[in-house]
Write a protein that holds these residues in place. Structure first.
Motif, PDB file in Angstrom:
ATOM      1  N   UNK A   1       0.856  -1.187   0.000  1.00 56.22           N
ATOM      2  CA  UNK A   1       0.000   0.000   0.000  1.00 56.22           C
ATOM      3  C   UNK A   1       0.897   1.244   0.000  1.00 56.22           C
ATOM      4  N   UNK A   2       1.033   1.880  -1.165  1.00 59.95           N
ATOM      5  CA  UNK A   2       1.927   3.036  -1.298  1.00 59.95           C
ATOM      6  C   UNK A   2       1.540   4.180  -0.358  1.00 59.95           C
ATOM      7  N   UNK A   3       0.258   4.492  -0.303  1.00 64.72           N
ATOM      8  CA  UNK A   3      -0.204   5.605   0.532  1.00 64.72           C
ATOM      9  C   UNK A   3       0.107   5.391   2.002  1.00 64.72           C
ATOM     10  N   UNK A   4      -0.113   4.170   2.473  1.00 67.46           N
ATOM     11  CA  UNK A   4       0.177   3.849   3.874  1.00 67.46           C
ATOM     12  C   UNK A   4       1.676   3.978   4.137  1.00 67.46           C
ATOM     13  N   UNK A   5       2.481   3.579   3.158  1.00 65.80           N
ATOM     14  CA  UNK A   5       3.929   3.698   3.316  1.00 65.80           C
ATOM     15  C   UNK A   5       4.372   5.156   3.336  1.00 65.80           C
ATOM     16  N   UNK A   6       3.743   5.989   2.527  1.00 66.66           N
ATOM     17  CA  UNK A   6       4.048   7.424   2.563  1.00 66.66           C
ATOM     18  C   UNK A   6       3.751   7.956   3.961  1.00 66.66           C
ATOM     19  N   UNK A   7       2.597   7.569   4.505  1.00 69.52           N
ATOM     20  CA  UNK A   7       2.227   8.013   5.850  1.00 69.52           C
ATOM     21  C   UNK A   7       3.261   7.550   6.871  1.00 69.52           C
ATOM     22  N   UNK A   8       3.700   6.287   6.778  1.00 63.60           N
ATOM     23  CA  UNK A   8       4.693   5.762   7.723  1.00 63.60           C
ATOM     24  C   UNK A   8       5.985   6.566   7.661  1.00 63.60           C
TER      25      UNK A   8
ATOM     26  N   UNK B   1      11.801   2.720  -1.850  1.00 63.05           N
ATOM     27  CA  UNK B   1      11.518   2.368  -0.454  1.00 63.05           C
ATOM     28  C   UNK B   1      10.015   2.447  -0.194  1.00 63.05           C
ATOM     29  N   UNK B   2       9.376   3.469  -0.738  1.00 66.01           N
ATOM     30  CA  UNK B   2       7.924   3.615  -0.562  1.00 66.01           C
ATOM     31  C   UNK B   2       7.196   2.505  -1.313  1.00 66.01           C
ATOM     32  N   UNK B   3       7.693   2.165  -2.505  1.00 66.34           N
ATOM     33  CA  UNK B   3       7.048   1.146  -3.324  1.00 66.34           C
ATOM     34  C   UNK B   3       7.180  -0.256  -2.737  1.00 66.34           C
ATOM     35  N   UNK B   4       8.255  -0.502  -1.997  1.00 63.08           N
ATOM     36  CA  UNK B   4       8.509  -1.885  -1.593  1.00 63.08           C
ATOM     37  C   UNK B   4       8.498  -2.118  -0.085  1.00 63.08           C
ATOM     38  N   UNK B   5       8.271  -1.086   0.718  1.00 64.31           N
ATOM     39  CA  UNK B   5       8.279  -1.273   2.167  1.00 64.31           C
ATOM     40  C   UNK B   5       7.127  -2.177   2.577  1.00 64.31           C
TER      41      UNK B   5
ATOM     42  N   UNK C   1       4.867   9.607  -6.919  1.00 65.26           N
ATOM     43  CA  UNK C   1       5.604   8.880  -5.888  1.00 65.26           C
ATOM     44  C   UNK C   1       7.038   9.413  -5.787  1.00 65.26           C
ATOM     45  N   UNK C   2       7.650   9.688  -6.930  1.00 59.69           N
ATOM     46  CA  UNK C   2       9.011  10.232  -6.958  1.00 59.69           C
ATOM     47  C   UNK C   2       9.057  11.615  -6.296  1.00 59.69           C
ATOM     48  N   UNK C   3       8.057  12.449  -6.577  1.00 60.21           N
ATOM     49  CA  UNK C   3       8.011  13.787  -5.989  1.00 60.21           C
ATOM     50  C   UNK C   3       7.873  13.718  -4.469  1.00 60.21           C
TER      51      UNK C   3
ATOM     52  N   UNK D   1      -4.572   5.976  -0.838  1.00 59.51           N
ATOM     53  CA  UNK D   1      -4.479   5.275  -2.122  1.00 59.51           C
ATOM     54  C   UNK D   1      -3.535   4.086  -2.019  1.00 59.51           C
ATOM     55  N   UNK D   2      -3.988   2.951  -2.535  1.00 55.90           N
ATOM     56  CA  UNK D   2      -3.149   1.747  -2.491  1.00 55.90           C
ATOM     57  C   UNK D   2      -1.981   1.861  -3.459  1.00 55.90           C
ATOM     58  N   UNK D   3      -2.242   2.404  -4.649  1.00 57.83           N
ATOM     59  CA  UNK D   3      -1.180   2.524  -5.648  1.00 57.83           C
ATOM     60  C   UNK D   3      -1.110   3.967  -6.134  1.00 57.83           C
ATOM     61  N   UNK D   4       0.117   4.479  -6.221  1.00 58.59           N
ATOM     62  CA  UNK D   4       0.342   5.873  -6.623  1.00 58.59           C
ATOM     63  C   UNK D   4       1.258   5.864  -7.842  1.00 58.59           C
ATOM     64  N   UNK D   5       0.913   6.703  -8.826  1.00 55.69           N
ATOM     65  CA  UNK D   5       1.684   6.749 -10.067  1.00 55.69           C
ATOM     66  C   UNK D   5       3.138   7.152  -9.776  1.00 55.69           C
ATOM     67  N   UNK D   6       4.046   6.633 -10.609  1.00 51.59           N
ATOM     68  CA  UNK D   6       5.484   6.755 -10.378  1.00 51.59           C
ATOM     69  C   UNK D   6       5.967   8.197 -10.224  1.00 51.59           C
TER      70      UNK D   6
END
Length: 136
Positions: free
Chosen positions: A6-13, A65-69, A52-54, A44-49
């Motif tokens: 879950x990309x969004x959850x990883x961003x939050x973490x 790291x965000x994509x694979x945590x 995500x890079x920004x 959001x579960x998936x965020x466009x590349x």
């Protein structure tokens, strides 16, 4: 290990680990961002590349790291790092840096130097433009 990350959850973490509030992340991403928009992004579960890079750039973490945590992987690393030899002491043997902190510091300083030089050049260009406007 087929669990969807879950990309969004990883961003939050990562944001929370860095002590950054949603408002501050929104500010760093630009004027079309708000706390509410960050909150929605983190759902959001998936965020466009590109986005995500920004976000990764603002959080100063690799986008990968965000994509694979994964919590499972993090727990395995944690458990493997702190297994006890005789059930009474922590195993500190596995606590080695996989990078040289001085190299990272020098890399960071070089990056800051390049940013400063670009900013200085930009300011010089502005002065030249203003001189041209005043001269007319």
């Amino acid at each position: 290990m087929n669990e969807k990350i879950h990309h969004g959850r990883n961003i939050k973490r990562f944001r929370e680990m860095m002590g950054i509030k949603q408002e501050a992340l929104a500010f760093e991403l630009g004027e079309d961002w708000s706390q509410k928009k960050i909150s929605l992004l983190e759902q959001k579960e998936e965020i466009e590349d590109e986005l995500l890079r920004q976000v990764a750039e603002v959080l100063k973490v690799p986008a990968e790291a965000i994509k694979s945590f994964s919590e499972d992987v993090a727990m395995q690393i944690f458990n493997n790092s702190f297994e006890s030899h005789d059930d009474s002491t922590l195993n500190a043997i596995n606590n080695y840096c996989s990078f040289n902190p001085l190299d990272k510091l020098i890399e960071s300083l070089e990056e800051n130097k390049k940013l400063y030089e670009r900013l200085l050049e930009s300011e010089r260009e502005k002065v030249e433009i203003l001189k041209g406007m005043v001269g007319k």
